[in-house]
Write a protein that holds these residues in place. Structure first.
Motif, PDB file in Angstrom:
ATOM      1  N   VAL A  51       0.828  -1.195   0.000  1.00 27.43           N
ATOM      2  CA  VAL A  51       0.000   0.000   0.000  1.00 27.43           C
ATOM      3  C   VAL A  51       0.870   1.257   0.000  1.00 27.43           C
ATOM      4  O   VAL A  51       0.495   2.275  -0.594  1.00 27.43           O
ATOM      5  CB  VAL A  51      -1.014  -0.019   1.163  1.00 27.43           C
ATOM      6  CG1 VAL A  51      -0.343   0.222   2.497  1.00 27.43           C
ATOM      7  CG2 VAL A  51      -2.118   0.986   0.932  1.00 27.43           C
ATOM      8  N   GLN A  62      -3.694   8.429   2.768  1.00 25.40           N
ATOM      9  CA  GLN A  62      -3.965   7.041   3.137  1.00 25.40           C
ATOM     10  C   GLN A  62      -5.461   6.766   3.187  1.00 25.40           C
ATOM     11  O   GLN A  62      -5.931   5.729   2.717  1.00 25.40           O
ATOM     12  CB  GLN A  62      -3.283   6.722   4.475  1.00 25.40           C
ATOM     13  CG  GLN A  62      -3.377   5.280   4.900  1.00 25.40           C
ATOM     14  CD  GLN A  62      -4.616   4.983   5.727  1.00 25.40           C
ATOM     15  OE1 GLN A  62      -5.159   5.867   6.391  1.00 25.40           O
ATOM     16  NE2 GLN A  62      -5.072   3.759   5.664  1.00 25.40           N
ATOM     17  N   SER A  63      -6.236   7.694   3.710  1.00 29.51           N
ATOM     18  CA  SER A  63      -7.684   7.477   3.838  1.00 29.51           C
ATOM     19  C   SER A  63      -8.355   7.375   2.467  1.00 29.51           C
ATOM     20  O   SER A  63      -9.226   6.536   2.260  1.00 29.51           O
ATOM     21  CB  SER A  63      -8.329   8.587   4.666  1.00 29.51           C
ATOM     22  OG  SER A  63      -8.138   9.835   4.044  1.00 29.51           O
ATOM     23  N   SER A  66      -7.303   4.055   0.918  1.00 20.23           N
ATOM     24  CA  SER A  66      -7.976   2.952   1.619  1.00 20.23           C
ATOM     25  C   SER A  66      -9.409   2.786   1.136  1.00 20.23           C
ATOM     26  O   SER A  66      -9.885   1.659   0.966  1.00 20.23           O
ATOM     27  CB  SER A  66      -7.983   3.198   3.128  1.00 20.23           C
ATOM     28  OG  SER A  66      -6.691   3.056   3.640  1.00 20.23           O
ATOM     29  N   ARG A  70     -10.735  -0.558  -0.666  1.00 26.18           N
ATOM     30  CA  ARG A  70     -11.867  -1.291  -0.083  1.00 26.18           C
ATOM     31  C   ARG A  70     -12.926  -1.581  -1.149  1.00 26.18           C
ATOM     32  O   ARG A  70     -13.482  -2.679  -1.212  1.00 26.18           O
ATOM     33  CB  ARG A  70     -12.485  -0.529   1.088  1.00 26.18           C
ATOM     34  CG  ARG A  70     -13.566  -1.370   1.801  1.00 26.18           C
ATOM     35  CD  ARG A  70     -14.255  -0.632   2.934  1.00 26.18           C
ATOM     36  NE  ARG A  70     -15.232   0.280   2.349  1.00 26.18           N
ATOM     37  CZ  ARG A  70     -15.259   1.596   2.528  1.00 26.18           C
ATOM     38  NH1 ARG A  70     -14.363   2.183   3.312  1.00 26.18           N
ATOM     39  NH2 ARG A  70     -16.163   2.352   1.949  1.00 26.18           N
TER      40      ARG A  70
END
Length: 125
Positions: A51, A62-63, A66, A70
């Motif tokens: 990642v 990062q958010s 992510s 997902r």
């Protein structure tokens, strides 16, 4: 009543009791409908990536990354594994094959119906 994950087909030549499961193709196409997610899949085509490599490649928080990972994972387009504090992502080629097959099926159906309607094959009078 139309369930968002199933479609009752009631058209010429198709029995009214025929149902198509649309949930899987919808999930795949939703996951494939974003430029960032397509970019992630493009990077993963050569193999597994951490990642942190994906963050560097996209310059993404990062958010944000992510979230996109997902969506791809939920659609079955990628798998992940943990190693220490890092997650590693891998492309699932069979899922891309499913998306390909869904598009092919739509194209084949459209090609079969590509002839103009005549009085003999017109559905709705």
């Amino acid at each position: 009543v139309l369930d968002s994950s199933r479609l009752l087909v009631a058209s010429c030549g198709v029995p009214a009791t025929t149902t198509l499961d649309l949930a899987r193709p919808a999930a795949l196409f939703h996951a494939l409908s974003d430029e960032t997610r397509l970019g992630i899949l493009h990077l993963l085509r050569d193999g597994e990536h951490c990642v942190c490599d994906l963050q560097d490649a996209f310059g993404a928080a990062q958010s944000r990354l992510s979230y996109h990972l997902r969506v791809l994972r939920d659609a079955g387009l990628v798998t992940d594994r943990k190693e220490g504090r890092w997650s590693y992502y891998t492309l699932v080629p069979a899922a891309l094959g499913e998306a390909h097959d869904a598009v092919q099926a739509l194209g084949a159906a459209a090609a079969r119906r590509g002839r103009p309607p005549t009085a003999a094959n017109r559905c709705c009078g």
